[in-house]
Design an enzyme around this catalytic site. Structure first.
Site, PDB file in Angstrom:
ATOM      1  CD1 TRP A 297      -3.355  -0.570   0.952  1.00 30.50           C
ATOM      2  CD2 TRP A 297      -2.070  -2.322   1.423  1.00 30.50           C
ATOM      3  NE1 TRP A 297      -4.158  -1.680   0.991  1.00 30.50           N
ATOM      4  CE2 TRP A 297      -3.404  -2.763   1.279  1.00 30.50           C
ATOM      5  CE3 TRP A 297      -1.080  -3.275   1.716  1.00 30.50           C
ATOM      6  CZ2 TRP A 297      -3.769  -4.106   1.428  1.00 30.50           C
ATOM      7  CZ3 TRP A 297      -1.454  -4.600   1.868  1.00 30.50           C
ATOM      8  CH2 TRP A 297      -2.785  -5.010   1.723  1.00 30.50           C
ATOM      9  CB  CYS A 333      -8.752  -4.707  -0.381  1.00 31.06           C
ATOM     10  SG  CYS A 333      -9.639  -3.301  -1.046  1.00 31.06           S
ATOM     11  CG  HIS A 392     -11.805  -4.193   3.051  1.00 29.21           C
ATOM     12  ND1 HIS A 392     -10.642  -4.449   2.353  1.00 29.21           N
ATOM     13  CD2 HIS A 392     -12.036  -5.289   3.807  1.00 29.21           C
ATOM     14  CE1 HIS A 392     -10.190  -5.649   2.680  1.00 29.21           C
ATOM     15  NE2 HIS A 392     -11.016  -6.186   3.547  1.00 29.21           N
ATOM     16  CG  ASP A 415     -10.910  -9.813   3.673  1.00 29.57           C
ATOM     17  OD1 ASP A 415     -10.111  -9.767   2.712  1.00 29.57           O
ATOM     18  OD2 ASP A 415     -11.186  -8.821   4.374  1.00 29.57           O
ATOM     19  CD  GLU A 504     -26.675   2.499  10.685  1.00 29.26           C
ATOM     20  OE1 GLU A 504     -26.757   2.542  11.933  1.00 29.26           O
ATOM     21  OE2 GLU A 504     -25.665   2.085  10.084  1.00 29.26           O
ATOM     22  CD  GLU A 509     -28.317  -0.003  14.198  1.00 31.91           C
ATOM     23  OE1 GLU A 509     -29.160   0.786  14.665  1.00 31.91           O
ATOM     24  OE2 GLU A 509     -27.237   0.356  13.709  1.00 31.91           O
ATOM     25  CE1 TYR A 575      -8.499  -0.223  -0.198  1.00 25.85           C
ATOM     26  CE2 TYR A 575      -6.309   0.328  -0.995  1.00 25.85           C
ATOM     27  CZ  TYR A 575      -7.213  -0.605  -0.536  1.00 25.85           C
ATOM     28  OH  TYR A 575      -6.839  -1.912  -0.391  1.00 25.85           O
TER      29      TYR A 575
END
Lengths: 742, 742
Positions: A297, A333, A392, A415, A504, A509, A575
């Site tokens: 990065w 990523c 991401h 991931d 939200e 939630e 980023y």
């Protein structure tokens, strides 16, 4: 003192200074080496006697003999069509588990079911064992059956057409095929013949397979589609990258199997989709284990390909396999996610790349991103360490989770980007998306980490003189603002945020967050009083190289006058949210009448930022301040992703399969400085294998045009896209669509 | 074709042939380096101005000044006594979390609570941050408090005695202590003074700490006891090894913290006992991550210390730390478990070493150990790959599991021995023992693997001519026969098998196995008919070097005649169950009258096995056979662990603290051959630090006596023990008890 004459050596045994090699022999520890390679081939006897035969095998002329074995591997033949593997460019038969495929056996004479005993034998790896699923005989008769079932479909003269159904749990990989005939003296086998080798893959079309996905369109997109779209930029200004996953390209399937060999993964685990995806998430990055891709990065990509320069996965996977496993430089990523996606689709695991905007990267796995202000409300850069990734990318793959209670199957997060997970290892998942949505983060693997990526709070602290931090504002909506993936079978977007979180502020939630806290997630409890003055940051789209305004929008909701001492900083960020250079810092003092709204403009000039730009050209604005009358803190954040010049991509000629046509890529350098060592890449799924070109310099104002000839390999609609990349200007992108006729 | 004159380079960018370094810079990826070292010290300003002061700080004479800080660190002072840390030989204060400790501060004048503002500041690691728990100010006044509470206990003249209570979640490690006085101009601090550094450990005595263990005797054993007993041998003939954990020895605490630094473990995770134990389970072995110990089961220990030769953990941990982290050679399971135990007790985590007899080591994580026979019932060594370890040692540590649903706290399995776990990583646990007992193996970490170690079935297959395996017998009681650990506060054994499993054959056991199958454990379903003839293997204790008989006990339970064709093989095996050399093979044919019992003796002569013995001298007998009349298969297994000569250990002199006395170790070579390069080690917890001596040769029949002087460091009852080790004769052991008076 020892009453013996034997010479002595009283120095204690020190730790050896030579570093011992990491792989000590398995001798004494396990019986025989581990079967963890699909490339090694176990020896299979051509004649396996039942008793001692000093003079070797007798003449077996009167017994059944095999003249020919045809595994019907042509793309237009029954097997590849029925198994959805006709697109793989490969010289071998490729089929899927839990579904019958056919082979034709030609004998020296007609087959007599009553007396003739033969078996089709499948062998994988160096130590074939029936009990480990690495040696499987298949019989043609109903009364003798093994774990794979077999039957005679047709028998005419000397030719038998046999149907073979691999078990739904069988190992995924490349098998060798033999035919063994049982005689009174022993088993006589066909010679090893590479033409009859068979690849067996996961099968999303079979309800018996754990990767079963009961939706034909989803399967078409998440297994069969080579053309991907990966989202990036800012959540309110999303950009796209096309990507060539190329899971059907020549050599890619072998490269994927090689990844598991490199990981030294036991063959007997390779039928388990949970284990396969977990091992791959570790192997695709080079940390710990010399995996496929080296993360970088830093902005310095001297020794490899800049992450922003890749256009597809094929080049990367073939590089890795052909260099016998040297990690490929460099990835960020979306490159990890795209190559992982190729791996998954290639093996038959339904998968997609998703992008999470404002992804919390919190290396102590709690649910707080800390932003620290000083007593006056000014951002304290030295004490602010957490970073929020503008976006991401990770993968979702579809599978049942027999290792978990019911309800947690379906899409799973994996991931491959190396992050500091709380587990200290550079791997992540599979973690059930349903479990994350419901806060059930007690189930493997790494669910708390993924949960934090989409649910963390941004906590603003004011640092008191005595060193204590006071919470002055908690922003619960910033992180995990939006999760996007490509739509099914068309090029639109699909917002899947609601698969990760409830709306939200909804009661669900709140319950989910409480549940997650039961499992050890720490959240910020204090909810400081809201200020009666608000500030927001606005700006219009910005093209790189232009001056532009940033507008601070103040609103005084109180019935008294308010005075705000404001600090606004604009910083070029990677980023990953990590700051590079500061481009603007202003401290306006704003007086607000009761109930008044007011705008304050801040000019950002191109010369302030052009020389500081990095990578993806994001400028991160943070406005913080203190209301004189109330002492309350106001804050606002905005990421401005600058737009940049585009490439023009044109195709000419008539788009028909295997007819020659041309693609031309045009670019004009719009800047006052010249671009040096410019990489240009172009490729098109199914029509144009990637091409690469380098220009040592492109002078200001000059244009380049690069034309390449190609001929489409198959019909259908696809894209041709190109990337231009150099140190001063990253990921300039252009694409064009085309539809190829038969 | 490019219509531009710029020079071109059309060759594609290949993967770099130089392997890129694994640690790329964090630049652009995360803000600032990670705080993952306890050794690095962050810079703390002696004066921290509140405003710009061109001329530097003004004279601060009229403000409070600190003359002296005393952290009351002597073993006989209040802190170490109250915190159970008086046994650590260390020059620093060592206290535990969630419990008050005291420090004395001497000012230049009496402290005036009304106007004087000061804070005691604790700092750990390179980047102190309040929000990450690496910078903690503590205040003396009730109205100003941080995450750690503080109070003034006593204030007389210029001296203030302050009470400080670290939070129950605080980072475990070494803190620096400062005192900051707040002035109008800024904060003035004391200079860095290593004498005031403080170690903070886990606290099993505090209900607030997740490692709280509510049983004083258990705490005395599992936290405070340096003397361990580790069981090995065969389940029906258990042997013992004493071990010096030495968690209080000088330097060991620092060596344990160094292990976490070597693992690059973020400081902010080091307050979480789940993460600490998981990281340690990976770090104690050298696989993947260059950890503490190199595993070696090969019998060739040329380049290091034979695993059977160690007598304690201190030598190993200090070697590792002093060589800046070079892995120490060599270890096998009990060495890993013993050193791990030292690590855990040293940091204050209650822990114990347990031994599981007949531990399944199954590298594809299903619940079957496969033993394959040919058509005649003879063992097929080439096709039998699974091995059952005669015993395997791991650790249990005690903690709450906030990351799991309630009910899974308490003892947790952690295992540092590198095995091929299904997860492919060389780490294991923490896995809840309660979860394993109830088959709830869906919870992290690695529960399915541990479940298989104690619950696997031994499955006997007969291999048909056509290659298929028929199950002929399933033994469900062999594996996980017994789990032992040392009793609390005395040297007896404690059978804790019932904490891992319900009684064999009980309905609960069946339910548990079904539950585990729901979570993906595969078991053998078929239950072949029991034979009406039984065979068992018996033998008396055997001393190495002697001839001995093995008895086959046959019982015919039918009312007909039976004829058994039996194959009995005796094979020297490593403790991992892996075969070395075959020492005897007989094929008796036994005729049995109806309901008859009959014995068949097999003689094993010393010359048959002496030259083949390895390591721990186990001979593994397997009897298999086929009943002529019924075709049924009969099997029996037995491991005979041979007894071997002992060392004589004597102490002379009066056992009083710091009075000199002597230990003498005597050995006579009973064999007809001479022993070469003989290692001798002796040590005694709390009284005798390890000593080492080597004899190049001990001739047949000759004796050696080795005497060393020592003076006990503290009172109480303990042991002195010695090990003799050489290639031809491993782990000859001797010990003696002694009680030291004040």
């Amino acid at each position: 003192m020892a009453d013996q004459v034997a010479p002595e050596n009283p120095t204690p045994a020190a730790a050896p200074t030579v570093r011992p090699k990491q792989r000590v022999s398995h001798r004494g520890r396990s019986a025989g080496g581990r079967a963890s390679s699909n490339q090694q081939e176990g020896k299979v006897e051509e004649f396996e006697p039942f008793m001692l035969m000093p003079r070797g095998p007798p003449p077996l002329t009167e017994y059944l003999d095999i003249f020919d074995v045809d595994v019907l591997k042509q793309p237009n033949e029954v097997n590849k069509q029925a198994h959805h593997t006709h697109l793989y460019s490969s010289n071998f038969l490729i089929v899927r588990r839990a579904q019958e495929f056919q082979i034709k056996i030609t004998f020296n004479r007609p087959y007599k079911p009553a007396e003739d005993k033969f078996a089709v034998e499948f062998v994988i790896g160096p130590v074939p064992q029936y009990s480990k699923g690495t040696y499987i005989p298949v019989f043609p008769t109903a009364k003798r059956q093994s774990v794979w079932s077999g039957r005679v479909i047709e028998s005419s003269e000397n030719v038998v057409t046999m149907g073979i159904t691999p078990s739904a749990e069988c190992i995924v990989g490349k098998y060798m095929t033999y035919i063994g005939v049982e005689t009174p003296y022993g088993i006589r086998r066909t010679r090893r013949d590479p033409n009859t080798d068979i690849y067996i893959l996961f099968n999303p079309w079979s309800p018996a397979d754990p990767v079963f996905l009961d939706d034909e369109e989803e399967r078409e997109e998440c297994v069969m589609n080579e053309l991907g779209i990966i989202y990036h930029g800012a959540y309110d200004d999303v950009s796209e990258r096309a990507w060539n996953y190329g899971q059907f390209e020549f050599g890619v399937l072998d490269a994927c199997l090689f990844v598991m060999d490199k990981a030294d993964m036991p063959l007997s685990n390779r039928g388990d989709v949970v284990k396969v995806t977990r091992v791959a998430s570790a192997m695709l990055n080079s940390r710990d284990d010399d995996g496929v891709l080296v993360g970088n990065w830093s902005g310095d990509y001297m020794y490899g390909v800049p992450p922003t320069s890749w256009t597809g996965s094929v080049e990367i996977l073939l590089d890795h396999a052909n260099s016998s496993g040297t990690p490929v430089c460099y990835a960020q990523c979306w490159v990890y996610a795209a190559v992982f996606n190729t791996f998954l689709r290639c093996l038959g695991i339904p998968s997609r790349v998703v992008t999470n905007f404002f992804s919390a990267h919190d290396n102590d796995g709690n649910l707080k991103m800390d932003i620290i202000l000083d007593e006056n409300g000014k951002l304290d850069r030295n004490r602010t360490k957490d970073s929020i990734w503008n976006y991401h990318c990770w993968n979702e793959c579809y599978m049942a989770r027999p290792d978990l209670p019911s309800g947690f199957g379906g899409w799973q997060v994996v991931d491959a980007t190396p992050q500091e997970t709380s587990d200290g290892m550079f791997r992540c998942g599979p973690a059930s998306v349903a479990a994350i949505k419901h806060g059930q983060i007690c189930y493997p693997f790494d669910a708390p980490f993924v949960f934090a990526e989409v649910n963390s709070d941004v906590v603003f602290y004011r640092r008191r003189k005595d060193g204590i931090l006071e919470v002055v504002k908690v922003n619960q909506t910033h992180v995990g603002r939006m999760v996007l993936t490509k739509a099914v079978l068309h090029s639109g977007r699909r917002d899947i945020t609601n698969q990760y979180k409830f709306p939200e502020g909804s009661p669900e939630e709140r319950r989910v967050l409480e549940k997650a806290e039961e499992f050890g997630c720490q959240r910020e409890k204090s909810s400081p009083a809201l200020s009666d003055v608000d500030v927001e940051i606005h700006s219009l789209d910005v093209n790189v190289g232009e001056n532009f305004d940033v507008t601070l929008q103040f609103t005084n909701r109180s019935d008294q006058r308010r005075t705000a001492d404001v600090y606004i900083t604009g910083t070029v960020v990677y980023y990953t949210g990590v700051p590079s250079g500061e481009v603007v810092f202003k401290t306006p003092k704003v007086k607000l009448e009761p109930m008044q709204s007011k705008e304050e403009k801040v000019l950002v000039r191109s010369e302030d930022y052009m020389n500081k730009l990095v990578e993806q050209r994001n400028i991160h604005f943070i406005a913080t301040g203190k209301i004189k009358e109330t002492g309350q803190i106001i804050t606002a954040m905005k990421v401005i992703a600058m737009h940049h010049p585009k490439l023009t991509v044109k195709v000419t000629g008539s788009p028909r399969v295997s007819e020659e046509m041309y693609v031309s890529v045009e670019f004009t350098n719009p800047f006052k400085f010249s671009l040096e060592n410019v990489d240009l890449r172009v490729e098109g799924p199914g029509v144009l294998p990637f091409k690469y070109k380098q220009y040592s310099v492109i002078a200001p104002g000059t244009s380049i045009t690069w034309t390449e000839a190609f001929s489409p390999r198959r019909a259908g609609s696809t894209k041709v896209f190109a990337k231009l990349d150099c140190a001063a200007l990253r990921q300039v992108y252009g694409e064009t669509e085309l539809t190829v006729q038969e």
